[in-house]
Design an enzyme around this catalytic site. Structure first.
Site, mmCIF file in Angstrom:
data_model
loop_
_atom_site.group_PDB
_atom_site.id
_atom_site.type_symbol
_atom_site.label_atom_id
_atom_site.label_comp_id
_atom_site.label_asym_id
_atom_site.label_seq_id
_atom_site.Cartn_x
_atom_site.Cartn_y
_atom_site.Cartn_z
ATOM 1 N N CYS A 234 0.736 -1.311 0.049
ATOM 2 C CA CYS A 234 0.010 -0.044 -0.011
ATOM 3 C C CYS A 234 0.861 1.282 -0.091
ATOM 4 C CB CYS A 234 -0.841 -0.101 1.319
ATOM 5 S SG CYS A 234 -1.955 -1.360 1.442
ATOM 6 N N HIS B 126 -2.956 6.551 4.570
ATOM 7 C CA HIS B 126 -1.607 5.622 4.971
ATOM 8 C C HIS B 126 -0.347 6.052 4.611
ATOM 9 C CE1 HIS B 126 -0.466 0.903 5.466
ATOM 10 N NE2 HIS B 126 -0.057 1.960 6.542
#
Length: 545
Positions: free
Chosen positions: A43, A104
């Protein structure tokens, strides 16, 4: 952008058992990229590359020691302030810019409210969503790999220190050990602290990482997963309605389909593929709701819509007999694998009625990094000239005015290590790919690293290939048959050309601090965002009218 969605989970890419009518409708009305590549297979680095148009190694959004993504919200690592996102450039050109969903990419540098890595510091006018990432602990009764690993270390610590305290006590009582009782007491205290921390680790993680923010304010800590989907859709609709009179850029970053697969009751039990299939179908429904909002507001024909996933599906996401990760179709490997296609080949669909031809298929190599120069130039901005931009403008390819992608070579990293590279030999129509390093699957004969959470990038669990493995993806997209000098007459010429390209690429790299290495990627209590007085971080402002 879906999270952890496998390319084989979407109907228009070949799936006939999971229903994705809204994503399929996007493809039918727009352009579908069949060789769309993420710059990383996990990610944090993939999303950094997407927003900046640069390999994550250039911004330091990688590690060299196994910390593949940002590990906590309260860490000092993140997307560096000197990086330029497409949101920042479009904001400067008068666009309203919003990010709704997962971030994130870090929050703070030196204090819990400096917001140096926050979306609002990277060009977004508005942020609503989760600054971290979904993980098992966010769902009651589930456990993340992070928590399992930390609890194991703390339990070992408590046992070792308790044994030390017992041994020292026995030594003191039998007069075999001289000195004061201070060491005994300290050992016992450390053992008790390790045991207590282990017991409360789940509560710590869920409060530290599973929360929602609106701009700089925490609205829900911990988050109530049952209403998160509805809140995200409500925020999308609100943003579009507020900004429909002017140009806007909205990045909807789904929490679906990352474990723990938060799925509302309306979609549970609908798919033959269990909870993962249910979650994928709910994600598709969310796409449909967003497209309906554009229709209702009269914006469909004036809006470019792009759909993708940050990387491939997670093959190792299994709990008992249940598969909680995605399917990557015919492609080998999955999430976390730096080179195999299954970890980096993702859906890529663009729709712009009246501008882009409906139903067009493009088989040329393209990258998530290409979104950066494409939207910057469409928005009237300039691609920065003070740094290397690895993305290429997609518009000529989408419109059909260019026959080939501008990507002759693409590099495939796993953390800071180059695992593979591809060469699009345009005059032959071939796409060659060499693998320098591949993970060793576990157990023997498996197709992933089962039982290990994710495949490693280095160490004794990877294989180094000399000569490298060579595949022709145009004839063997599944990477099933490695070529040799005996089976491919141009083997040595291809190797030489790719070797030179890798050398040229490495000369463009400059050393930068690695944001995901341990010093910037361990939890620091003073950086922890807290709604309340730390460590009692709790609030629910979503219920406050």
């Amino acid at each position: 952008m879906a999270d952890d969605l496998g390319i084989g989970d979407v109907g228009c890419y070949g799936n006939d058992t999971i229903r994705t009518p809204n994503v399929d409708r996007l493809a039918a009305d727009g352009v579908m990229l069949t060789q769309h590549i993420a710059a990383a297979s996990v990610c944090t680095p993939s999303r950094a590359a997407f927003l900046t148009g640069r390999y994550p190694l250039r911004s330091g959004m990688v590690s060299s020691n196994g910390y593949r993504v940002l590990q906590w919200t309260g860490v000092s690592g993140g997307l560096p302030p000197n990086e330029t996102t497409f949101a920042k450039i479009l904001k400067d050109k008068g666009y309203a810019t919003g990010l709704i969903g997962k971030w994130h990419l870090g929050l703070n540098c030196e204090s819990s409210d400096d917001y140096c890595h926050h979306p609002l510091s990277h060009g977004f006018d508005h942020f609503y969503g989760m600054p971290f990432s979904m993980m098992g602990d966010c769902e009651p009764g589930e456990m993340s790999e992070k928590r399992a690993g930390l609890e194991h270390k703390l339990n070992v610590c408590s046992h070792v220190m308790a044994l030390a305290a017992f041994t020292l006590t026995a030594g003191k009582l039998t007069r075999l050990v001289a000195g004061s009782w201070t060491l005994v007491i300290c050992s016992a205290i450390v053992a008790l602290l390790c045991l207590t921390t282990s017991y409360f680790m789940g509560a710590l993680i869920v409060h530290a990482d599973c929360f929602l923010m609106r701009n700089h304010a925490i609205t829900e800590q911990p988050m109530s997963l049952q209403r998160t989907t509805a809140l995200i859709l409500k925020e999308v609709s609100s943003f579009v309605k507020r900004n429909k009179q002017g140009p806007f850029l909205l990045f909807v970053s789904f929490l679906h389909v990352h474990t723990p697969l938060i799925t509302t009751e309306n979609f549970r039990g609908r798919s033959p593929h269990g909870l993962y299939g249910d979650n994928t179908e709910e994600m598709d429904w969310m796409v449909g709701q967003i497209l309906d909002t554009l229709d209702t507001e009269g914006l469909t024909n004036s809006t470019l819509v792009y759909f993708t996933s940050d990387h491939g599906g997670s093959l190792e996401a299994q709990f008992g007999n249940n598969q909680y990760g995605g399917w990557n179709g015919i492609y080998k490997g999955g999430k976390g694998m730096g080179g195999w296609e299954g970890g980096i080949r993702v859906p890529g669909i663009l729709r712009w009625p009246g501008v882009l031809p409906a139903g067009r298929l493009i088989h040329e190599p393209t990258s998530l990094m290409d979104v950066f120069p494409t939207v910057v130039q469409l928005g009237g901005g300039q691609v920065p000239h003070d740094r290397v931009i690895d993305g290429r403008d997609l518009l000529p390819l989408l419109l059909g005015t260019a026959q080939h992608s501008e990507h002759e070579f693409l590099m495939h990293y796993c953390e800071s290590f180059l695992h593979a590279a591809r060469w699009h030999q345009r005059n032959r129509g071939a796409v060659w790919k060499v693998h320098y390093v591949t993970p060793m699957f576990h157990p023997d004969g498996a197709s992933a690293c089962y039982g290990r959470g994710v495949c490693p990038c280095f160490g004794d669990k990877v294989a180094h290939h000399d000569p490298p493995l060579l595949f022709d993806l145009s004839r063997d997209p599944s990477e099933a048959h490695a070529l040799t000098p005996d089976t491919e007459s141009s083997f040595h010429q291809v190797m030489e050309r790719i070797t030179k390209a890798v050398e040229d690429h490495r000369r463009t790299l400059s050393p930068v601090p690695l944001q995901l290495d341990m010093p910037d990627n361990i939890w620091k209590p003073w950086l922890q965002p807290c709604c309340g007085r730390f460590p009692l971080c709790w609030c629910d402002r979503e219920a406050d009218p």
